[in-house]
Design a protein around this motif. Structure first.
Motif, PDB file in Angstrom:
ATOM      1  N   GLY A   1       5.127  -3.899  11.156  1.00 20.03           N
ATOM      2  CA  GLY A   1       5.745  -5.139  10.688  1.00 20.03           C
ATOM      3  C   GLY A   1       6.390  -5.880  11.830  1.00 20.03           C
ATOM      4  O   GLY A   1       6.674  -5.319  12.885  1.00 20.03           O
ATOM      5  N   ASP A   2       6.602  -7.159  11.629  1.00 16.30           N
ATOM      6  CA  ASP A   2       7.325  -7.974  12.608  1.00 16.30           C
ATOM      7  C   ASP A   2       8.206  -8.951  11.856  1.00 16.30           C
ATOM      8  O   ASP A   2       7.945  -9.280  10.700  1.00 16.30           O
ATOM      9  CB  ASP A   2       6.360  -8.713  13.545  1.00 16.30           C
ATOM     10  CG  ASP A   2       5.414  -9.629  12.791  1.00 16.30           C
ATOM     11  OD1 ASP A   2       5.794 -10.780  12.494  1.00 16.30           O
ATOM     12  OD2 ASP A   2       4.283  -9.190  12.490  1.00 16.30           O
TER      13      ASP A   2
ATOM     14  N   SER B   1       5.326  -0.749  15.230  1.00 13.57           N
ATOM     15  CA  SER B   1       4.104  -0.136  14.723  1.00 13.57           C
ATOM     16  C   SER B   1       4.218   1.378  14.865  1.00 13.57           C
ATOM     17  O   SER B   1       4.463   1.893  15.954  1.00 13.57           O
ATOM     18  CB  SER B   1       2.883  -0.639  15.490  1.00 13.57           C
ATOM     19  OG  SER B   1       1.692  -0.122  14.949  1.00 13.57           O
ATOM     20  N   PHE B   2       4.047   2.089  13.754  1.00 20.85           N
ATOM     21  CA  PHE B   2       4.121   3.547  13.731  1.00 20.85           C
ATOM     22  C   PHE B   2       2.719   4.109  13.945  1.00 20.85           C
ATOM     23  O   PHE B   2       1.956   4.278  12.997  1.00 20.85           O
ATOM     24  CB  PHE B   2       4.686   4.023  12.393  1.00 20.85           C
ATOM     25  CG  PHE B   2       6.137   3.708  12.197  1.00 20.85           C
ATOM     26  CD1 PHE B   2       7.109   4.665  12.450  1.00 20.85           C
ATOM     27  CD2 PHE B   2       6.540   2.458  11.757  1.00 20.85           C
ATOM     28  CE1 PHE B   2       8.455   4.393  12.270  1.00 20.85           C
ATOM     29  CE2 PHE B   2       7.889   2.161  11.570  1.00 20.85           C
ATOM     30  CZ  PHE B   2       8.849   3.132  11.830  1.00 20.85           C
TER      31      PHE B   2
ATOM     32  N   ASN C   1      11.551  -3.087   6.935  1.00 22.25           N
ATOM     33  CA  ASN C   1      11.287  -3.352   5.525  1.00 22.25           C
ATOM     34  C   ASN C   1       9.794  -3.558   5.293  1.00 22.25           C
ATOM     35  O   ASN C   1       9.208  -3.020   4.343  1.00 22.25           O
ATOM     36  CB  ASN C   1      12.079  -4.587   5.082  1.00 22.25           C
ATOM     37  CG  ASN C   1      11.907  -4.900   3.615  1.00 22.25           C
ATOM     38  OD1 ASN C   1      10.842  -5.355   3.201  1.00 22.25           O
ATOM     39  ND2 ASN C   1      12.940  -4.690   2.836  1.00 22.25           N
ATOM     40  N   ARG C   2       9.163  -4.305   6.172  1.00 23.58           N
ATOM     41  CA  ARG C   2       7.729  -4.561   6.048  1.00 23.58           C
ATOM     42  C   ARG C   2       6.908  -3.313   6.364  1.00 23.58           C
ATOM     43  O   ARG C   2       5.839  -3.103   5.793  1.00 23.58           O
ATOM     44  CB  ARG C   2       7.341  -5.726   6.947  1.00 23.58           C
ATOM     45  CG  ARG C   2       7.970  -7.034   6.475  1.00 23.58           C
ATOM     46  CD  ARG C   2       7.825  -8.189   7.426  1.00 23.58           C
ATOM     47  NE  ARG C   2       8.479  -9.363   6.868  1.00 23.58           N
ATOM     48  CZ  ARG C   2       8.683 -10.498   7.520  1.00 23.58           C
ATOM     49  NH1 ARG C   2       8.272 -10.618   8.779  1.00 23.58           N
ATOM     50  NH2 ARG C   2       9.287 -11.517   6.930  1.00 23.58           N
ATOM     51  N   SER C   3       7.419  -2.479   7.262  1.00 16.62           N
ATOM     52  CA  SER C   3       6.738  -1.218   7.574  1.00 16.62           C
ATOM     53  C   SER C   3       6.806  -0.237   6.412  1.00 16.62           C
ATOM     54  O   SER C   3       5.873   0.532   6.175  1.00 16.62           O
ATOM     55  CB  SER C   3       7.358  -0.573   8.816  1.00 16.62           C
ATOM     56  OG  SER C   3       7.268  -1.408   9.942  1.00 16.62           O
TER      57      SER C   3
ATOM     58  N   GLY D   1      -4.303   6.149   1.355  1.00 18.37           N
ATOM     59  CA  GLY D   1      -5.263   6.979   2.062  1.00 18.37           C
ATOM     60  C   GLY D   1      -5.564   6.526   3.473  1.00 18.37           C
ATOM     61  O   GLY D   1      -6.427   7.102   4.148  1.00 18.37           O
ATOM     62  N   LYS D   2      -4.826   5.521   3.936  1.00 19.82           N
ATOM     63  CA  LYS D   2      -5.074   4.985   5.282  1.00 19.82           C
ATOM     64  C   LYS D   2      -3.851   5.210   6.170  1.00 19.82           C
ATOM     65  O   LYS D   2      -2.748   5.448   5.685  1.00 19.82           O
ATOM     66  CB  LYS D   2      -5.405   3.488   5.219  1.00 19.82           C
ATOM     67  CG  LYS D   2      -6.638   3.157   4.394  1.00 19.82           C
ATOM     68  CD  LYS D   2      -6.878   1.663   4.363  1.00 19.82           C
ATOM     69  CE  LYS D   2      -8.147   1.307   3.618  1.00 19.82           C
ATOM     70  NZ  LYS D   2      -8.071   1.647   2.169  1.00 19.82           N
ATOM     71  N   THR D   3      -4.055   5.122   7.462  1.00 24.29           N
ATOM     72  CA  THR D   3      -2.963   5.209   8.427  1.00 24.29           C
ATOM     73  C   THR D   3      -2.605   3.808   8.910  1.00 24.29           C
ATOM     74  O   THR D   3      -3.313   2.843   8.634  1.00 24.29           O
ATOM     75  CB  THR D   3      -3.367   6.080   9.632  1.00 24.29           C
ATOM     76  OG1 THR D   3      -4.509   5.495  10.260  1.00 24.29           O
ATOM     77  CG2 THR D   3      -3.704   7.492   9.191  1.00 24.29           C
ATOM     78  N   SER D   4      -1.500   3.710   9.647  1.00 21.72           N
ATOM     79  CA  SER D   4      -1.062   2.392  10.104  1.00 21.72           C
ATOM     80  C   SER D   4      -1.860   1.881  11.294  1.00 21.72           C
ATOM     81  O   SER D   4      -1.775   0.709  11.645  1.00 21.72           O
ATOM     82  CB  SER D   4       0.426   2.421  10.464  1.00 21.72           C
ATOM     83  OG  SER D   4       0.673   3.378  11.475  1.00 21.72           O
TER      84      SER D   4
END
Length: 205
Positions: free
Chosen positions: A95-96, A111-112, A180-182, A191-194
């Protein structure tokens, strides 16, 4: 949403951090307990903008070292955020956001993706060495510690500002909203990653 509790213990400190994703409590400030009033205020902005109750309890050895508090707490809070992202199916993980107050404006991008990196750019704006009894370098250390604990990429850009208090409020407001956005959960991300690289797998012999 699952609550996350992290304890980080060294010979210098014990940091207990809980992220509670129930609706933000009216007295949420009372759960943020560090010996540093201005740091409490900054974490308050993360909680408010991130829409997460943050409970902090700290035990120190006989030396109350501001650098240790900021670094160790940043690492513990980052670890808690990372644990939430990893445990929550569909969590966005990136998120930004822009944070503003009066003349001050800052941007945070996070970004994680299991890549620990923190970059803070003041874009030529001169910061005071100390604000509200805290050294600027210790506030930076908290943010750097957060990126280490979260194993995330964190970019912070100060865009405007001249009041020291407002500058840090804008920075931490932007970080809270980016988190918050993350933290947001999307059905399409289940089922997906960041990151497009997917889950990292290691082979160690």
């Amino acid at each position: 949403m699952e609550n996350i509790k992290v304890t980080r213990k060294t010979t210098e400190s014990e940091m207990n951090v809980t992220l509670d994703f129930s609706p933000l409590k009216k007295n949420y400030r009372e759960y943020i307990k560090t010996p540093l009033v201005f740091l409490n205020h900054m974490i308050e902005h993360i909680a408010w903008r991130g829409e997460v109750n943050i409970e902090i309890d700290i035990t120190l050895d006989k030396f109350m070292l501001t650098h240790v508090i900021c670094e160790d707490l940043g690492i513990a809070l980052g670890k808690a955020a990372k644990e939430y992202i990893d445990r929550t199916d569909g969590a966005t993980g990136f998120g930004d956001a822009i944070g503003i107050i009066d003349e001050a404006k800052a941007q945070s991008c996070i970004s994680f993706e299991s890549r620990a990196y923190c970059d803070i750019d003041y874009h030529g704006i001169e910061l005071r060495g100390q604000v509200e009894g805290m050294d600027t370098e210790d506030l930076e250390t908290f943010l750097e510690g957060f990126a280490q604990g979260a194993v995330c990429t964190l970019h912070i850009d100060l865009l405007k500002g001249h009041n020291g208090h407002h500058i840090w409020e804008a920075i931490f407001r932007s970080l809270g909203t980016a988190l918050n956005r993350s933290f947001a959960v999307s059905e399409s991300r289940k089922g997906k990653t960041s990151g497009v690289a997917g889950k990292i797998e290691w082979t160690i012999e």
